[in-house]
Design a protein around this motif. Sequence first.
Motif, short mmCIF file in Angstrom:
data_model
loop_
_atom_site.label_atom_id
_atom_site.label_comp_id
_atom_site.label_asym_id
_atom_site.label_seq_id
_atom_site.Cartn_x
_atom_site.Cartn_y
_atom_site.Cartn_z
N SER A 21 0.89 -0.90 0.13
CA SER A 21 -0.03 -0.04 0.05
C SER A 21 0.93 1.06 -0.06
O SER A 21 2.07 1.14 0.54
CB SER A 21 -0.89 -0.03 1.29
N LYS B 87 -7.21 0.91 6.03
CA LYS B 87 -6.38 1.59 5.12
C LYS B 87 -5.59 0.44 4.34
O LYS B 87 -4.94 0.60 3.58
CB LYS B 87 -5.68 2.74 5.53
N GLY B 167 -12.85 4.77 2.08
CA GLY B 167 -11.55 4.44 1.03
C GLY B 167 -10.26 4.98 1.30
O GLY B 167 -10.14 5.90 2.14
N ARG B 168 -9.33 5.04 0.34
CA ARG B 168 -8.00 5.52 0.58
C ARG B 168 -7.54 6.52 -0.42
O ARG B 168 -6.41 6.98 -0.34
CB ARG B 168 -7.19 4.25 0.29
N GLU B 169 -8.29 6.88 -1.18
CA GLU B 169 -7.89 7.76 -2.29
C GLU B 169 -7.14 8.99 -1.81
O GLU B 169 -6.12 9.55 -2.28
CB GLU B 169 -8.74 8.08 -3.42
N GLU B 170 -8.00 9.66 -0.98
CA GLU B 170 -7.61 11.11 -0.29
C GLU B 170 -6.34 10.81 0.29
O GLU B 170 -5.45 11.92 0.07
CB GLU B 170 -8.57 11.57 0.67
N GLU B 172 -4.14 8.62 -0.09
CA GLU B 172 -2.99 8.20 -1.16
C GLU B 172 -2.60 9.58 -1.80
O GLU B 172 -1.31 9.69 -1.98
CB GLU B 172 -3.50 7.10 -2.07
N ALA B 173 -3.46 10.27 -2.17
CA ALA B 173 -3.21 11.52 -2.95
C ALA B 173 -2.53 12.57 -1.97
O ALA B 173 -1.32 13.08 -2.59
CB ALA B 173 -4.53 12.43 -3.16
#
Lengths: 287, 280
Positions: A21, B87, B167-170, B172-173
Motif C-alpha cells: 500500500s 486502509k 476509501g483510501r484515495e484522499e 494516497e493523494a
Amino acid sequence: MTAAAFPPRMPFVTARWRKSSALPGFNLTLGFTLFYLSAVILIPLAALAIKPWSLGAGGVWNVITQPRVVHALELSFGGSAIGAAINIVFGLAVAWTLVRYDFPGKRLIDAFVDLPFALPTAVAGIALSTLYAPNGWLGAPLAALGIKAAYAPLGVIIALTFIGLPFVVRTLQPVLTDLGREAEEASATLGATRLQTFRRVVLPALLPALMTGGTLAFARAVGEYGSVIFIAGNLPMKSEIAPLLIVIKLEEFDYAGAAAIGLTMLVASFFILLVLNLIQRVLLARR
Amino acid sequence: MPRRATEDSLATRLIVSIASIGFIVLFLLMPLITVFSQALAQGFDAALTALEEPDAWYAIKLTLFTAAIAVPLNAVFGIAASWAIAKFDFWGKGFLVTLIDLPFSVSPVISGLVYVLIFGMAGWFGPWLRDHDIKIIFALPGIVLATMFVTFPFVARELIPLMEDQGREEEEAAVSLGASGFSTFWRVTLPNIKWGLLYGVLLCNARAMGEFGAVSVVSGHIRGQTDTMPLQVEVLYNDYQFVGAFAVASVLALLALVTLTLKSFLEWRYADEIAATHRH
C-alpha cells in the motif's frame, strides 16, 4: 531535478501476508492494536480459560453441576430467551409504528428507544425494583391480582426484557425502511387480504432481521447483572442469576469456581449463538 | 379517498400503536420517571443535600477520573485499529474485527472477573503485587482496567466501517504529494472522521461512567475510596437511603438523557459523516 526523483520513493516493508500500500503507518497502528487488544482483552480472557482447570476436569464438573449453579444458569439463559421473545413481538410493533405510521413526537420516541443502552444498569435496576415492588406503582396492581413481580423470577424476566429492548427495534428499522411496498401491492392486487399479505410476504422478509435482533437481545441479557440484582431478590434456587453466583464465589475467594461458572456461560452462549447463526443462514439461503 | 392497498386498517393501526407505545411507556418511560420522582420524594433540597455528601462527591470525582483515562485510551486504540483495518489489506482482518467486538458478548461480571484472576490476592500476580505493595484489585487501577474492557469496542466499531466507506484515495493523494503520515492523518483523515469519532466517544463515555457489573467486581466497595457513582447508587439503596440513591441515580439518568440527545442530534445533522448503520 530529474524525473526519477518524482514521485518520491516510498519505503514500505511488504510482508507476504499483506498487500502493498502507498500509505504509511501500518506497522505502528497494527502493532499498537494487537498490543492493546492482547493486554486489555485477550490475556485476561485467557486467564478465564485456564483458571478453572486448577480444579481438574472433575472439579469443574462438580462446580457447574451443583443444583444452585444449574438453577442460576437455567434462569439466566431461560429468562433471556423469554425476554428476547417478548422483545421480538413488541419490538416488531415498535419498529412498525416508527417506520410505517406518522404521528407527532415520533422522533422523540425513536431516540428514546435507545434508553437501555444509555441508562446505567444500576439506575435501571433500582428503578425497576421500586416500580415493581409490592408497594410500587406497577407492583401494587400486580400484587392485587396475586402476581409477584419483584423478588421473583418474573422480576428477572422484566429486567432482561428492558435491557434487550433496543436490539430488535434497531435491527428491524432499516430493513422495514428498505422493504419496498411493491411486493405488498402485488399481493393485494392478487386478492390477498392484509393479514395474508403480512404473514406470507412481509413476515418472511423480516424474519432474518427479527432473528438477528432477538439473538442480540438474548446475548446481552444472558450476562446482565446490574439491572437484575435489585429486582430479583436473589433467592438461591429461585431468583438467583448466574453472574451473581460468580460474584458470590469471588467474595468467598473461590476464584477457580467463579471462573468455572464464567467459562461455562461463555461457552454455552457461544454455542447458542452459533446454532442461531446457522439457522439464520439456512433461512437466508432458502429465500 | 380510499385507503391504499398497502396501508393498515384503522383497527390495525390502533392496536399496533397502542401495543408499541404501551410497551415503551411501561418499560422505558415509567422507570425513568421513577428515578426522578423518588429522588425528589422529599423535595429538591433533600436531593441536593444527598448529593453534597462527601462520599457522593468522591464517587462523582472517581467516575469522572476513570472515564478521563479509559475513554481517551480506547479512542486512540479505535483510531489506530481503524487505520490499520480500513486502509490496508492483510490476512486475518475479519478475525481481528471479531476479536475487537468480543467484549460486547462478555458478561460485565466476567469482564471484572478476568482481572481478579490475574491481579487478585489468589490470582497469578497476586502474591508478587502484595510483596511489592502494588494495589490493582480493590483500587483505582482495577476500576480503570475493568472500565477499559467493557468500553473497548465502542470507538473502533464506529470508525472501522466509516473509514472503510471513505476509501483510501484522499490519503494516497496526500502522501504522493509528499505529506508525512501524521500530517496526512491530521489534515485529511481526521476532518473526515471527526463526527464519527465524536459519536463513538460519546457512547464510550456513557458506558464508562455508567458501568456497574465489571467495576463492582474489582472495586471491593470501599466507601470514599473505590465507589464510583453507580456503585454509590447500590450502597445507598441497600442502606435504605432511597433519596440519596435516587439523587445520585438522577445525575446518571440526566447524563443518559444528554447522551441520547447528542446522539440523535449527530445522527440527524451529520448523518452522512457517521457510520452508515446509524443513518435513519
